[in-house]
Design a protein around this motif. Structure first.
Motif, PDB file in Angstrom:
ATOM      1  N   MET A   1       0.820  -1.178   0.000  1.00 55.41           N
ATOM      2  CA  MET A   1       0.000   0.000   0.000  1.00 55.41           C
ATOM      3  C   MET A   1       0.876   1.257   0.000  1.00 55.41           C
ATOM      4  SD  MET A   1      -3.675  -0.821   1.129  1.00 55.41           S
ATOM      5  CE  MET A   1      -4.009   0.336   2.357  1.00 55.41           C
ATOM      6  N   LEU A   2       2.047   1.174   0.609  1.00 63.60           N
ATOM      7  CA  LEU A   2       2.940   2.329   0.594  1.00 63.60           C
ATOM      8  C   LEU A   2       3.371   2.648  -0.833  1.00 63.60           C
ATOM      9  CD1 LEU A   2       4.506   4.513   2.052  1.00 63.60           C
ATOM     10  CD2 LEU A   2       6.318   2.846   2.458  1.00 63.60           C
ATOM     11  N   LYS A   3       3.692   1.626  -1.607  1.00 60.18           N
ATOM     12  CA  LYS A   3       4.088   1.845  -2.999  1.00 60.18           C
ATOM     13  C   LYS A   3       2.951   2.474  -3.795  1.00 60.18           C
ATOM     14  CE  LYS A   3       7.661  -1.610  -3.274  1.00 60.18           C
ATOM     15  NZ  LYS A   3       8.799  -1.365  -4.112  1.00 60.18           N
ATOM     16  N   PHE A   4       1.737   2.079  -3.489  1.00 59.49           N
ATOM     17  CA  PHE A   4       0.592   2.667  -4.160  1.00 59.49           C
ATOM     18  C   PHE A   4       0.484   4.159  -3.834  1.00 59.49           C
ATOM     19  CE2 PHE A   4      -3.708   4.183  -3.802  1.00 59.49           C
ATOM     20  CZ  PHE A   4      -4.048   4.179  -5.141  1.00 59.49           C
ATOM     21  N   SER A   5       0.614   4.511  -2.565  1.00 55.46           N
ATOM     22  CA  SER A   5       0.550   5.921  -2.161  1.00 55.46           C
ATOM     23  C   SER A   5       1.646   6.731  -2.845  1.00 55.46           C
ATOM     24  CB  SER A   5       0.678   6.051  -0.639  1.00 55.46           C
ATOM     25  OG  SER A   5      -0.449   5.503  -0.003  1.00 55.46           O
ATOM     26  N   GLU A   6       2.843   6.173  -2.873  1.00 57.42           N
ATOM     27  CA  GLU A   6       3.954   6.851  -3.536  1.00 57.42           C
ATOM     28  C   GLU A   6       3.669   7.032  -5.024  1.00 57.42           C
ATOM     29  OE1 GLU A   6       7.111   4.203  -2.430  1.00 57.42           O
ATOM     30  OE2 GLU A   6       7.455   5.238  -0.518  1.00 57.42           O
ATOM     31  N   CYS A   7       3.075   6.026  -5.646  1.00 58.85           N
ATOM     32  CA  CYS A   7       2.728   6.090  -7.063  1.00 58.85           C
ATOM     33  C   CYS A   7       1.691   7.187  -7.317  1.00 58.85           C
ATOM     34  CB  CYS A   7       2.198   4.729  -7.534  1.00 58.85           C
ATOM     35  SG  CYS A   7       1.774   4.669  -9.295  1.00 58.85           S
ATOM     36  N   MET A   8       0.671   7.262  -6.472  1.00 64.90           N
ATOM     37  CA  MET A   8      -0.363   8.287  -6.647  1.00 64.90           C
ATOM     38  C   MET A   8       0.252   9.684  -6.554  1.00 64.90           C
ATOM     39  SD  MET A   8      -3.313   6.895  -7.339  1.00 64.90           S
ATOM     40  CE  MET A   8      -4.656   7.989  -6.856  1.00 64.90           C
ATOM     41  N   ARG A   9       1.129   9.896  -5.600  1.00 66.20           N
ATOM     42  CA  ARG A   9       1.787  11.207  -5.478  1.00 66.20           C
ATOM     43  C   ARG A   9       2.696  11.469  -6.669  1.00 66.20           C
ATOM     44  NH1 ARG A   9       1.990   9.538   0.049  1.00 66.20           N
ATOM     45  NH2 ARG A   9       4.132   8.854  -0.203  1.00 66.20           N
ATOM     46  N   ALA A  10       3.413  10.450  -7.112  1.00 64.17           N
ATOM     47  CA  ALA A  10       4.309  10.611  -8.260  1.00 64.17           C
ATOM     48  C   ALA A  10       3.535  10.966  -9.527  1.00 64.17           C
ATOM     49  CB  ALA A  10       5.122   9.339  -8.479  1.00 64.17           C
ATOM     50  N   HIS A  11       2.268  10.583  -9.568  1.00 61.87           N
ATOM     51  CA  HIS A  11       1.423  10.892 -10.734  1.00 61.87           C
ATOM     52  C   HIS A  11       0.558  12.126 -10.514  1.00 61.87           C
ATOM     53  CE1 HIS A  11       2.676   6.880 -12.029  1.00 61.87           C
ATOM     54  NE2 HIS A  11       2.437   7.345 -13.233  1.00 61.87           N
TER      55      HIS A  11
ATOM     56  N   ALA B   1      -5.478   4.970 -12.592  1.00 57.04           N
ATOM     57  CA  ALA B   1      -5.298   4.009 -13.683  1.00 57.04           C
ATOM     58  C   ALA B   1      -3.828   3.584 -13.791  1.00 57.04           C
ATOM     59  CB  ALA B   1      -5.771   4.609 -15.009  1.00 57.04           C
ATOM     60  N   ALA B   2      -2.923   4.538 -13.689  1.00 57.97           N
ATOM     61  CA  ALA B   2      -1.488   4.236 -13.805  1.00 57.97           C
ATOM     62  C   ALA B   2      -0.998   3.381 -12.640  1.00 57.97           C
ATOM     63  CB  ALA B   2      -0.683   5.531 -13.875  1.00 57.97           C
ATOM     64  N   CYS B   3      -1.610   3.566 -11.467  1.00 58.45           N
ATOM     65  CA  CYS B   3      -1.164   2.858 -10.262  1.00 58.45           C
ATOM     66  C   CYS B   3      -2.006   1.622  -9.953  1.00 58.45           C
ATOM     67  CB  CYS B   3      -1.202   3.819  -9.068  1.00 58.45           C
ATOM     68  SG  CYS B   3      -0.132   5.252  -9.277  1.00 58.45           S
TER      69      CYS B   3
END
Length: 68
Positions: free
Chosen positions: A1-11, A59-61
């Motif tokens: 879930m941490l990777k998902f949060s990081e992905c959302m912020r990165a996008h 969608a990207a994450c």
């Protein structure tokens, strides 16, 4: 879930929270609270699920229906 949060912020979803090990005391103020693998992800109402940036990031994450 941490990777998902990081992905959302990165996008581009600024302010997207990191998961925590405890659930929120109240669900007031959150548009979504997800529990997965002992972690809680509480998305505040200030983050619009309808915004184009959120939709593209989700969608990207791979933040799909399983989290809805």
């Amino acid at each position: 879930m941490l990777k998902f949060s990081e992905c959302m912020r990165a996008h581009g979803v600024t302010g997207f929270p990191d998961p925590t090990s405890t659930r929120p005391a109240s669900f007031s103020g959150y548009s979504m609270v997800v529990r997965r693998g002992g972690a809680y992800l509480a998305v505040p109402n200030t983050i619009s699920h309808a915004s184009p940036v959120y939709k593209q990031a989700a969608a990207a994450c791979n933040f799909g229906p399983v989290f809805s």
